[in-house]
Design a protein around this motif. Structure first.
Motif, short mmCIF file in Angstrom:
data_model
loop_
_atom_site.label_atom_id
_atom_site.label_comp_id
_atom_site.label_asym_id
_atom_site.label_seq_id
_atom_site.Cartn_x
_atom_site.Cartn_y
_atom_site.Cartn_z
N ALA A 30 -4.98 6.86 -0.72
CA ALA A 30 -4.61 6.12 0.49
C ALA A 30 -4.73 6.98 1.74
O ALA A 30 -5.25 6.53 2.77
CB ALA A 30 -3.19 5.59 0.35
N ASP A 40 0.82 -1.22 0.00
CA ASP A 40 0.00 0.00 0.00
C ASP A 40 0.85 1.27 0.00
O ASP A 40 0.34 2.36 0.23
CB ASP A 40 -0.97 0.00 1.18
N ARG A 64 3.11 2.22 2.08
CA ARG A 64 3.57 2.70 3.38
C ARG A 64 4.91 2.07 3.74
O ARG A 64 5.15 0.88 3.45
CB ARG A 64 2.53 2.42 4.47
N LYS A 87 -8.32 0.87 5.95
CA LYS A 87 -7.02 0.45 5.47
C LYS A 87 -6.83 0.87 4.01
O LYS A 87 -7.73 0.65 3.18
CB LYS A 87 -6.88 -1.07 5.58
N PRO A 88 -5.69 1.47 3.67
CA PRO A 88 -5.46 1.89 2.28
C PRO A 88 -5.43 0.70 1.32
O PRO A 88 -5.00 -0.40 1.70
CB PRO A 88 -4.09 2.58 2.33
N PRO A 89 -5.87 0.90 0.09
CA PRO A 89 -5.81 -0.20 -0.90
C PRO A 89 -4.39 -0.47 -1.34
O PRO A 89 -3.50 0.37 -1.20
CB PRO A 89 -6.65 0.35 -2.05
N MET A 90 -4.18 -1.64 -1.89
CA MET A 90 -2.88 -1.99 -2.46
C MET A 90 -2.68 -1.21 -3.76
O MET A 90 -3.62 -1.01 -4.53
CB MET A 90 -2.81 -3.49 -2.74
#
Length: 382
Positions: free
Chosen positions: A310, A270, A272, A319-322
């Motif tokens: 994100a 993602d 991060r 939760k941020p997407p991939m």
């Protein structure tokens, strides 16, 4: 420079290249009420894929290098013309060269890369790169000098036959008009090792047509003022050398130290930073082991857009997407008015490919007003 306003709730983007600028615009678009701070020491954004056309005067500087003040004006983005020298992950603050300590809520590291000379003696002292406006001005002066002097054995060496080396060789060959020979030196066994077979074939044909001398499987051991020394003490005389043989990530010191893989910041799918919930790293500075992507402007732009989504997702507690890279193909400049492109169902080379390449880049310019003015200038000057 936009007045400096930051808070502990701000999204701070470090680096104003493709990834950083597109991140700042995407965050502002997704979160118009959120403070956004873009920290970048240069006063102009550089659309690097079009540097070749700037070198040949097919484009003007305002088209290729618009000012940040123009790009972020009236968008609520604070552009801080400074350089980040340290990031404290525990206190959520960063330190700038001018002495400012800036807090952040989410941080995006997009500081890009710098030329890598691999420790080869003489590269920094006697070679130029091709990654900024100063390099363009230097090469223009070099070309003008070759035209004035008309030395019978004049030669220009370009080290590295990736996309930059090949595109630059083709453009310089057209500009030099036979006033100097171009030597393209490559350590590997082919030019454009990461390109499609079609683009590689067209590039080989263009280089042959322009009388560029290609040296494959050839390593450089040192660079001197008037010659480049190869393995086994063979050497090529030159009156100018351009180093395009590789780049290395360039990012500020982070504390505590993050995970580093092959010199780049390790990130999850993602985007991060591994082990972090609120620091993103994109572009040439970052690497994702499970989903590797090339270090290109196309990837950095898409990652910048993804970071905006994100962070907006994070701020609503989800939760941020991939990140999913959408490969839109490859476009290469092969000289004045010539190009080759593959992707999205298109395989083409020649003047029409050159026009499509330029039109495609215009649509990707980070500020529509710049792209529209550039398109108008192109139509008027055709």
């Amino acid at each position: 420079m936009t007045p400096h306003t930051s808070s502990a709730d701000a999204v701070v983007i470090v680096g104003g290249g493709f990834g950083g600028l597109f991140s700042s615009l995407a965050v502002h678009r997704q979160l118009p009420d959120c403070p956004v701070v873009l920290i970048e020491p240069r006063k102009q954004f550089l659309f690097q894929p079009l540097l070749y056309e700037l070198l040949s005067n097919e484009l003007q500087e305002w088209e290729v290098a618009p000012r940040y003040s123009q790009l972020v004006s009236n968008k609520g983005i604070c552009w801080l013309r400074d350089r980040v020298i340290g990031i404290d992950r525990l206190t959520h603050t960063l330190q700038t060269l001018s002495g400012d300590r800036i807090p952040w809520g989410q941080l995006v590291i997009a500081t890009g890369s710098k030329p890598n000379d691999f420790g080869i003696p003489g590269v920094r002292e006697h070679g130029s790169g091709f990654c900024n406006l100063s390099d363009v001005r230097y090469l223009r002066q070099l070309v003008q000098g070759f035209h004035r002097r008309r030395h019978p054995n004049a030669a220009l060496a370009i080290v590295g036959a990736g996309s930059t080396g090949v595109e630059l060789s083709c453009k310089l060959a057209d500009l030099l008009e036979g006033k100097a020979r171009i030597h393209l030196i490559e350590m590997g066994d082919s030019i454009l090792p990461n390109s499609s077979a079609f683009n590689r074939e067209r590039a080989n044909a263009a280089l042959e047509r322009k009388d560029v001398i290609i040296h494959l499987n050839t390593s450089v051991t040192r660079v001197e003022a008037n010659r480049v020394v190869l393995r086994e003490d063979d050497a090529i005389a030159h009156q100018g050398l351009v180093w395009t043989a590789g780049n290395q990530p360039d990012f500020p010191c982070l504390q505590p130290p993050p995970s580093i893989i092959r010199g780049r910041l390790a990130v999850d799918g993602d985007l991060r930073l591994q082990g972090s919930t609120d620091i993103f790293a994109i572009g040439d500075t970052a690497i994702t082991i499970d989903h590797p992507v090339p270090a290109t402007a196309q990837v950095a732009m898409q990652q910048g857009e993804a970071v905006g989504e994100a962070i907006a997702t994070l701020r609503i507690g989800e939760k941020p997407p991939m990140f999913q890279f959408n490969d839109r193909g490859e476009m290469l400049s092969l000289g004045i008015g010539d190009a080759t492109l593959t992707g999205l169902g298109i395989t083409m080379a020649g003047p029409l490919a050159f026009q499509l390449r330029r039109a495609a880049y215009l649509t990707r310019m980070p500020a529509l007003s710049v792209g529209v003015r550039s398109a108008a200038a192109w139509l008027i000057n055709r």
